[in-house]
Design an enzyme around this catalytic site. Sequence first.
Site, PDB file in Angstrom:
ATOM      1  NE  ARG A  10      -4.135  -1.887   1.889  1.00 12.57           N
ATOM      2  CZ  ARG A  10      -4.138  -2.955   2.678  1.00 12.57           C
ATOM      3  NH1 ARG A  10      -3.266  -3.055   3.654  1.00 12.57           N
ATOM      4  NH2 ARG A  10      -5.019  -3.905   2.502  1.00 12.57           N
ATOM      5  CE  LYS A  59       0.754  15.050 -13.546  1.00 18.33           C
ATOM      6  NZ  LYS A  59       0.479  15.671 -14.843  1.00 18.33           N
ATOM      7  CD  GLU A  65       8.891  17.089 -21.414  1.00 17.71           C
ATOM      8  OE1 GLU A  65       8.277  18.096 -21.025  1.00 17.71           O
ATOM      9  OE2 GLU A  65       8.338  15.997 -21.693  1.00 17.71           O
ATOM     10  CE  LYS A  67       7.046  17.994 -12.815  1.00 18.32           C
ATOM     11  NZ  LYS A  67       6.999  16.852 -13.690  1.00 18.32           N
ATOM     12  CD  GLU A  91      -2.259  17.944 -14.546  1.00 15.20           C
ATOM     13  OE1 GLU A  91      -1.145  17.415 -14.384  1.00 15.20           O
ATOM     14  OE2 GLU A  91      -2.999  17.726 -15.503  1.00 15.20           O
ATOM     15  NE  ARG A 102       2.281  17.856 -11.676  1.00 16.45           N
ATOM     16  CZ  ARG A 102       2.835  16.942 -10.931  1.00 16.45           C
ATOM     17  NH1 ARG A 102       2.562  16.901  -9.648  1.00 16.45           N
ATOM     18  NH2 ARG A 102       3.673  16.056 -11.451  1.00 16.45           N
ATOM     19  CG  ASN A 153       0.004  18.050 -18.899  1.00 17.57           C
ATOM     20  OD1 ASN A 153       0.907  17.229 -18.823  1.00 17.57           O
ATOM     21  ND2 ASN A 153      -0.946  18.164 -17.988  1.00 17.57           N
ATOM     22  CG  HIS A 178       2.707  16.862 -22.524  1.00 17.75           C
ATOM     23  ND1 HIS A 178       3.527  17.964 -22.665  1.00 17.75           N
ATOM     24  CD2 HIS A 178       3.443  15.940 -21.857  1.00 17.75           C
ATOM     25  CE1 HIS A 178       4.697  17.699 -22.084  1.00 17.75           C
ATOM     26  NE2 HIS A 178       4.667  16.486 -21.594  1.00 17.75           N
ATOM     27  CG  HIS A 205       0.204  12.245 -24.026  1.00 16.66           C
ATOM     28  ND1 HIS A 205      -0.360  12.597 -22.819  1.00 16.66           N
ATOM     29  CD2 HIS A 205       1.537  12.178 -23.797  1.00 16.66           C
ATOM     30  CE1 HIS A 205       0.595  12.735 -21.905  1.00 16.66           C
ATOM     31  NE2 HIS A 205       1.754  12.500 -22.480  1.00 16.66           N
ATOM     32  CG  HIS A 222       7.320  11.768 -23.688  1.00 21.74           C
ATOM     33  ND1 HIS A 222       5.948  11.868 -23.835  1.00 21.74           N
ATOM     34  CD2 HIS A 222       7.651  12.669 -22.726  1.00 21.74           C
ATOM     35  CE1 HIS A 222       5.474  12.778 -22.993  1.00 21.74           C
ATOM     36  NE2 HIS A 222       6.495  13.280 -22.310  1.00 21.74           N
TER      37      HIS A 222
HETATM   38  P1  NAD Z   1      13.538   6.330 -21.238  1.00 18.88           P
HETATM   39  O1  NAD Z   1      13.421   6.107 -19.798  1.00 18.88           O
HETATM   40  O2  NAD Z   1      12.982   5.284 -22.149  1.00 18.88           O
HETATM   41  O3  NAD Z   1      15.072   6.546 -21.599  1.00 18.88           O
HETATM   42  C1  NAD Z   1      15.425   6.696 -22.931  1.00 18.88           C
HETATM   43  C2  NAD Z   1      16.513   5.701 -23.367  1.00 18.88           C
HETATM   44  O4  NAD Z   1      17.748   6.149 -22.851  1.00 18.88           O
HETATM   45  C3  NAD Z   1      16.301   4.289 -22.848  1.00 18.88           C
HETATM   46  O5  NAD Z   1      16.660   3.398 -23.870  1.00 18.88           O
HETATM   47  C4  NAD Z   1      17.297   4.186 -21.705  1.00 18.88           C
HETATM   48  O6  NAD Z   1      17.758   2.870 -21.520  1.00 18.88           O
HETATM   49  C5  NAD Z   1      18.393   5.088 -22.161  1.00 18.88           C
HETATM   50  N1  NAD Z   1      19.167   5.741 -21.114  1.00 18.88           N
HETATM   51  C6  NAD Z   1      18.702   6.256 -19.956  1.00 18.88           C
HETATM   52  N2  NAD Z   1      19.689   6.895 -19.326  1.00 18.88           N
HETATM   53  C7  NAD Z   1      20.807   6.764 -20.082  1.00 18.88           C
HETATM   54  C8  NAD Z   1      22.127   7.237 -19.967  1.00 18.88           C
HETATM   55  N3  NAD Z   1      22.508   8.005 -18.946  1.00 18.88           N
HETATM   56  N4  NAD Z   1      23.007   6.898 -20.932  1.00 18.88           N
HETATM   57  C9  NAD Z   1      22.623   6.148 -22.012  1.00 18.88           C
HETATM   58  N5  NAD Z   1      21.372   5.710 -22.181  1.00 18.88           N
HETATM   59  C10 NAD Z   1      20.479   6.025 -21.229  1.00 18.88           C
HETATM   60  O7  NAD Z   1      12.870   7.698 -21.695  1.00 18.88           O
HETATM   61  P2  NAD Z   1      12.841   9.185 -21.100  1.00 18.88           P
HETATM   62  O8  NAD Z   1      12.879  10.061 -22.280  1.00 18.88           O
HETATM   63  O9  NAD Z   1      13.807   9.372 -20.012  1.00 18.88           O
HETATM   64  O10 NAD Z   1      11.397   9.261 -20.429  1.00 18.88           O
HETATM   65  C11 NAD Z   1      10.237   9.179 -21.199  1.00 18.88           C
HETATM   66  C12 NAD Z   1       9.120   8.715 -20.298  1.00 18.88           C
HETATM   67  O11 NAD Z   1       8.921   9.649 -19.247  1.00 18.88           O
HETATM   68  C13 NAD Z   1       7.787   8.594 -21.019  1.00 18.88           C
HETATM   69  O12 NAD Z   1       7.198   7.364 -20.668  1.00 18.88           O
HETATM   70  C14 NAD Z   1       6.970   9.725 -20.442  1.00 18.88           C
HETATM   71  O13 NAD Z   1       5.594   9.446 -20.405  1.00 18.88           O
HETATM   72  C15 NAD Z   1       7.540   9.838 -19.059  1.00 18.88           C
HETATM   73  N6  NAD Z   1       7.338  11.160 -18.443  1.00 18.88           N
HETATM   74  C16 NAD Z   1       6.819  11.194 -17.197  1.00 18.88           C
HETATM   75  C17 NAD Z   1       6.644  12.390 -16.560  1.00 18.88           C
HETATM   76  C18 NAD Z   1       6.143  12.433 -15.151  1.00 18.88           C
HETATM   77  O14 NAD Z   1       5.858  13.522 -14.650  1.00 18.88           O
HETATM   78  N7  NAD Z   1       6.051  11.304 -14.478  1.00 18.88           N
HETATM   79  C19 NAD Z   1       6.992  13.591 -17.213  1.00 18.88           C
HETATM   80  C20 NAD Z   1       7.535  13.516 -18.488  1.00 18.88           C
HETATM   81  C21 NAD Z   1       7.704  12.288 -19.098  1.00 18.88           C
HETATM   82  N1  GLY Z   2       5.036  16.329 -16.770  1.00 19.77           N
HETATM   83  C1  GLY Z   2       3.804  16.853 -16.290  1.00 19.77           C
HETATM   84  C2  GLY Z   2       3.686  16.910 -14.808  1.00 19.77           C
HETATM   85  O1  GLY Z   2       4.532  16.458 -14.086  1.00 19.77           O
HETATM   86  O2  GLY Z   2       2.717  17.401 -14.326  1.00 19.77           O
END
Ligand code: NAD
Ligand code: GLY
Length: 367
Positions: free
Chosen positions: A124, A146, A188, A230, A240, A244, A248, A251, A255, A269
């Site tokens: 939980r 998030k 971003e 942020k 949000e 907040r 987006n 986005h 998306h 992304h």
């Molecule tokens: P990711 O986590 O897939 O990383 C991208 C690639 O880079 C992967 O293949 C990974 O293995 C590689 N990688 C990571 N760090 C590395 C490093 N230091 N050196 C070499 N390779 C490395 O993608 P991302 O772009 O980091 O994140 C995208 C995701 O984040 C999406 O799913 C998106 O929805 C999510 N996101 C979430 C929020 C949130 O607020 N929670 C906000 C924005 C995006």
């Molecule tokens: N990336 C959008 C949020 O964190 O609200």
Amino acid sequence: MSGAESLRVELGARAYDIHVGRGLLERAGELCAPLLAERRVFVVTDATVARLHAARLEAGFAAAGVATHRIELPPGESTKTWDELGRLLDRLLDLRPERRSLVVALGGGVVGDIAGLAASLLLRGIDFVQAPTTLLAQVDSAVGGKTAVDARQGKNLVGAFHQPRLVLCDLDALATLPGRELLAGYAEVAKYGLLGDAGFFAWCEGNAARLLAGDPAAQAHAVAESCRAKARIVGADEREAGQRALLNLGHTFAHAFETAAGYGDALLHGEAVGLGMCLAFDLSVELGLCPPADAARVRRHAAAVGLPTRPPQGGWDAGRLLALMAQDKKARGGLTFILARGIGDAFVAHDVPADAVRRILAAVLAA
Ligand code: NAD
Ligand code: GLY
């Protein structure tokens, strides 16, 4: 902390620090010590990051006398699924966690999102630390709590708000990041300027090339300023209910394109966000809200750094994209977008006319 910048996300009992600096993974044990109720942590990472950075993190914990149990996931967006979440929870449960156990998410946004969601569900809800290794994760996804996995029906549709206890943005991790991923994360960074800080967008215009070439000072400034923005927004609106949503920007378009593309490598992304921000400014112009010169400036900057200003080739269906936008999490019946009155002045717009969106899609798909 010497050489590192420390910021705070002010959330009362759930407040936490973000450290931005070099060599932080090697200091993870010392930095996490106040959070530890037992002499072990569960490190969730992906196979690529494990090869490049897990040893530094694990040495950091070992130096503080803390054992690490590593769980590696397949890299990439296709890991953010319900099935993969189930397997991750199963592997974590095999390690017999307790309520005060700690998960450390070492990786990009994919690892952070799925490991954070697993932590929110396990017993939980147990604590977790974000150790983001992509630019995108350092400037956005690791901060704010998030967590989510994707569904067939859309991105991030199954998730929870679960704040980390600490965020360690180790700038050294960015040195191994492929150029395409660095650029995707940069979208971003620029977003913070576009949504609320025209001065920071001007800094981006002047410094993006240095940042993308690996300049340490430019990267440190971009990560710290993005985290500051942020942290301020999340501190004021954790769930949000208001501002907040501005995070987006781009986005709703992004998306829809990502979902239609099937979350593959065709459109990362951050690339989708870069494209989406151009389209959000185009839509703002189309609705008579924003000077055309500002939209042109956004598009010019995206093109200058190499972010996509149109989707990659491949049978896009405007009707399906529109349907996906209508079921975006922000939607309240009609279409919801983050629009802009100009650079640095974004706002939430509900009930945006579908015809205007159709015209923007038609123009970009025909280009
Ligand atoms: P990711 O986590 O897939 O990383 C991208 C690639 O880079 C992967 O293949 C990974 O293995 C590689 N990688 C990571 N760090 C590395 C490093 N230091 N050196 C070499 N390779 C490395 O993608 P991302 O772009 O980091 O994140 C995208 C995701 O984040 C999406 O799913 C998106 O929805 C999510 N996101 C979430 C929020 C949130 O607020 N929670 C906000 C924005 C995006
Ligand atoms: N990336 C959008 C949020 O964190 O609200």
